[in-house]
Design a protein around this motif. Sequence first.
Motif, PDB file in Angstrom:
ATOM      1  N   LYS A  99       0.834  -1.217   0.000  1.00 47.28           N
ATOM      2  CA  LYS A  99       0.000   0.000   0.000  1.00 47.28           C
ATOM      3  C   LYS A  99       0.861   1.256   0.000  1.00 47.28           C
ATOM      4  N   MET A 100       1.925   1.251   0.786  1.00 49.50           N
ATOM      5  CA  MET A 100       2.797   2.421   0.828  1.00 49.50           C
ATOM      6  C   MET A 100       3.510   2.621  -0.509  1.00 49.50           C
ATOM      7  N   ILE A 101       3.914   1.546  -1.140  1.00 53.69           N
ATOM      8  CA  ILE A 101       4.555   1.659  -2.451  1.00 53.69           C
ATOM      9  C   ILE A 101       3.537   2.158  -3.480  1.00 53.69           C
ATOM     10  N   THR A 102       2.300   1.692  -3.374  1.00 48.38           N
ATOM     11  CA  THR A 102       1.231   2.184  -4.243  1.00 48.38           C
ATOM     12  C   THR A 102       1.042   3.682  -4.080  1.00 48.38           C
ATOM     13  N   LEU A 103       1.027   4.150  -2.839  1.00 44.92           N
ATOM     14  CA  LEU A 103       0.904   5.589  -2.583  1.00 44.92           C
ATOM     15  C   LEU A 103       2.097   6.350  -3.152  1.00 44.92           C
ATOM     16  N   GLY A 104       3.283   5.764  -3.018  1.00 39.91           N
ATOM     17  CA  GLY A 104       4.477   6.405  -3.557  1.00 39.91           C
ATOM     18  C   GLY A 104       4.405   6.555  -5.071  1.00 39.91           C
ATOM     19  N   ILE A 105       4.041   5.471  -5.766  1.00 33.87           N
ATOM     20  CA  ILE A 105       3.904   5.527  -7.222  1.00 33.87           C
ATOM     21  C   ILE A 105       2.833   6.542  -7.620  1.00 33.87           C
ATOM     22  N   ALA A 106       1.723   6.534  -6.867  1.00 26.82           N
ATOM     23  CA  ALA A 106       0.630   7.467  -7.154  1.00 26.82           C
ATOM     24  C   ALA A 106       1.101   8.913  -7.048  1.00 26.82           C
ATOM     25  N   TYR A 107       1.835   9.219  -5.990  1.00 19.20           N
ATOM     26  CA  TYR A 107       2.304  10.590  -5.784  1.00 19.20           C
ATOM     27  C   TYR A 107       3.253  11.026  -6.900  1.00 19.20           C
ATOM     28  N   ILE A 108       4.203  10.148  -7.244  1.00 21.21           N
ATOM     29  CA  ILE A 108       5.165  10.482  -8.301  1.00 21.21           C
ATOM     30  C   ILE A 108       4.434  10.721  -9.619  1.00 21.21           C
ATOM     31  N   THR A 109       3.463   9.855  -9.930  1.00 23.54           N
ATOM     32  CA  THR A 109       2.703   9.969 -11.179  1.00 23.54           C
ATOM     33  C   THR A 109       1.965  11.296 -11.259  1.00 23.54           C
ATOM     34  N   LEU A 110       1.227  11.624 -10.212  1.00 17.85           N
ATOM     35  CA  LEU A 110       0.433  12.855 -10.229  1.00 17.85           C
ATOM     36  C   LEU A 110       1.322  14.089 -10.167  1.00 17.85           C
ATOM     37  N   ASN A 111       2.448  13.961  -9.488  1.00 19.19           N
ATOM     38  CA  ASN A 111       3.386  15.070  -9.372  1.00 19.19           C
ATOM     39  C   ASN A 111       4.014  15.429 -10.724  1.00 19.19           C
ATOM     40  N   GLN A 112       4.137  14.423 -11.606  1.00 25.89           N
ATOM     41  CA  GLN A 112       4.733  14.686 -12.918  1.00 25.89           C
ATOM     42  C   GLN A 112       3.659  14.862 -14.003  1.00 25.89           C
ATOM     43  N   LEU A 113       2.431  15.130 -13.550  1.00 26.61           N
ATOM     44  CA  LEU A 113       1.327  15.520 -14.441  1.00 26.61           C
ATOM     45  C   LEU A 113       0.877  14.414 -15.381  1.00 26.61           C
ATOM     46  N   ASP A 114       1.028  13.156 -14.951  1.00 28.79           N
ATOM     47  CA  ASP A 114       0.531  12.035 -15.735  1.00 28.79           C
ATOM     48  C   ASP A 114      -0.781  11.523 -15.148  1.00 28.79           C
ATOM     49  N   SER A 115      -1.385  10.574 -15.827  1.00 22.07           N
ATOM     50  CA  SER A 115      -2.692  10.042 -15.436  1.00 22.07           C
ATOM     51  C   SER A 115      -2.523   8.716 -14.694  1.00 22.07           C
ATOM     52  N   LEU A 116      -3.318   8.511 -13.669  1.00 23.34           N
ATOM     53  CA  LEU A 116      -3.163   7.357 -12.777  1.00 23.34           C
ATOM     54  C   LEU A 116      -4.453   6.547 -12.670  1.00 23.34           C
ATOM     55  N   SER A 117      -4.297   5.210 -12.742  1.00 20.71           N
ATOM     56  CA  SER A 117      -5.396   4.281 -12.460  1.00 20.71           C
ATOM     57  C   SER A 117      -4.889   3.216 -11.506  1.00 20.71           C
ATOM     58  N   ILE A 118      -5.705   2.862 -10.500  1.00 22.30           N
ATOM     59  CA  ILE A 118      -5.313   1.867  -9.503  1.00 22.30           C
ATOM     60  C   ILE A 118      -6.367   0.771  -9.454  1.00 22.30           C
ATOM     61  N   TYR A 119      -5.894  -0.481  -9.537  1.00 18.86           N
ATOM     62  CA  TYR A 119      -6.779  -1.641  -9.494  1.00 18.86           C
ATOM     63  C   TYR A 119      -6.295  -2.609  -8.418  1.00 18.86           C
ATOM     64  N   THR A 120      -7.227  -3.331  -7.810  1.00 16.08           N
ATOM     65  CA  THR A 120      -6.854  -4.424  -6.908  1.00 16.08           C
ATOM     66  C   THR A 120      -7.240  -5.737  -7.573  1.00 16.08           C
ATOM     67  N   ILE A 121      -6.456  -6.783  -7.268  1.00 13.69           N
ATOM     68  CA  ILE A 121      -6.742  -8.083  -7.868  1.00 13.69           C
ATOM     69  C   ILE A 121      -6.655  -9.177  -6.815  1.00 13.69           C
ATOM     70  N   ASN A 122      -7.666 -10.042  -6.785  1.00 15.17           N
ATOM     71  CA  ASN A 122      -7.625 -11.322  -6.078  1.00 15.17           C
ATOM     72  C   ASN A 122      -8.411 -12.303  -6.950  1.00 15.17           C
ATOM     73  N   GLU A 123      -9.590 -12.722  -6.509  1.00 16.91           N
ATOM     74  CA  GLU A 123     -10.401 -13.567  -7.385  1.00 16.91           C
ATOM     75  C   GLU A 123     -11.214 -12.737  -8.371  1.00 16.91           C
ATOM     76  N   LYS A 124     -11.101 -11.439  -8.248  1.00 11.59           N
ATOM     77  CA  LYS A 124     -11.698 -10.520  -9.214  1.00 11.59           C
ATOM     78  C   LYS A 124     -10.855  -9.251  -9.254  1.00 11.59           C
TER      79      LYS A 124
END
Length: 279
Positions: A99-124
């Motif tokens: 989760k913390m790494i996800t937040l880190g990637i999210a921050y870097i992405t938005l900080n550099q003005l790119d678009s972000l999508s986040i998905y979770t995966i298990n049985e769906k």
Amino acid sequence: MEEFLREIEHLIISTKKRLITGAVGNRKGKGLGSSHDFYGHRIYIPGDDIRRIDWKAYVRTEKFYVREFTEEREMKVNIILDSSASMDFGIPNKLNTAKMITLGIAYITLNQLDSLSIYTINEKIEILREDIKGKYNFYQLINPIKEVKGKRKTEFGLLKGFRSLRYGKTFIISDLFSKNLSLALDYLCSKGQDIVVLHILAPEEINPNYNGEIKLIDIETNENRMIQVDKIINDIYIKKIKKFVEKNKEICQCRDVKYVYSTTDMDYISILHKITEVT
């Protein structure tokens, strides 16, 4: 959190591939546009913008040429977070680290003005957030990500045919205790994704160092078994887990997918450095 964000402020997520789709942004696209990155000349065609005529070329050749520049596109960054029950294990906990790494990637992405999508995966596969833009939206992601729970098994085969993924850079964060990783990567590669797999394991999964009779419980199925553990069993286990890590590394590398291995006792900043560094 603020100190964590300051530590990663300078990090950049880049892609090895030119972008075909996406809104206007600050990344090189495959087409031609209006950036400052000079591409070349072509013969003037009636209707072309006369401001792009290269008059120096006209003086030399007495023909009209226009200057062309590469277009700039916005990069789409996808994060696929493994939210299976096996991730909710370890000290430090694998899911909390993910989760913390996800937040880190999210921050870097938005900080550099790119678009972000986040998905979770298990049985769906679930859409946590899609097409988020703007640094100011980062703080709206913190609670939804923190509330992700580990449950059920992960089935990477679900990624085959999953069309919601935006063309661009895709991060998969998982302990990889699932089948069909090869199938998923083959599909994503066929769609031109630039992929990074972050393989996270807990220290006790690498070197359990147990002794005596113990009860093993499968956290995903609740199946259990009593076994007698000694040095020989521990050594066999360590060899198998090393083979498991090497197998996943090979699966990734033979597909030109960046593979990053980490245990949860590594600090978050170091992990983010490893997954964003250009190789």
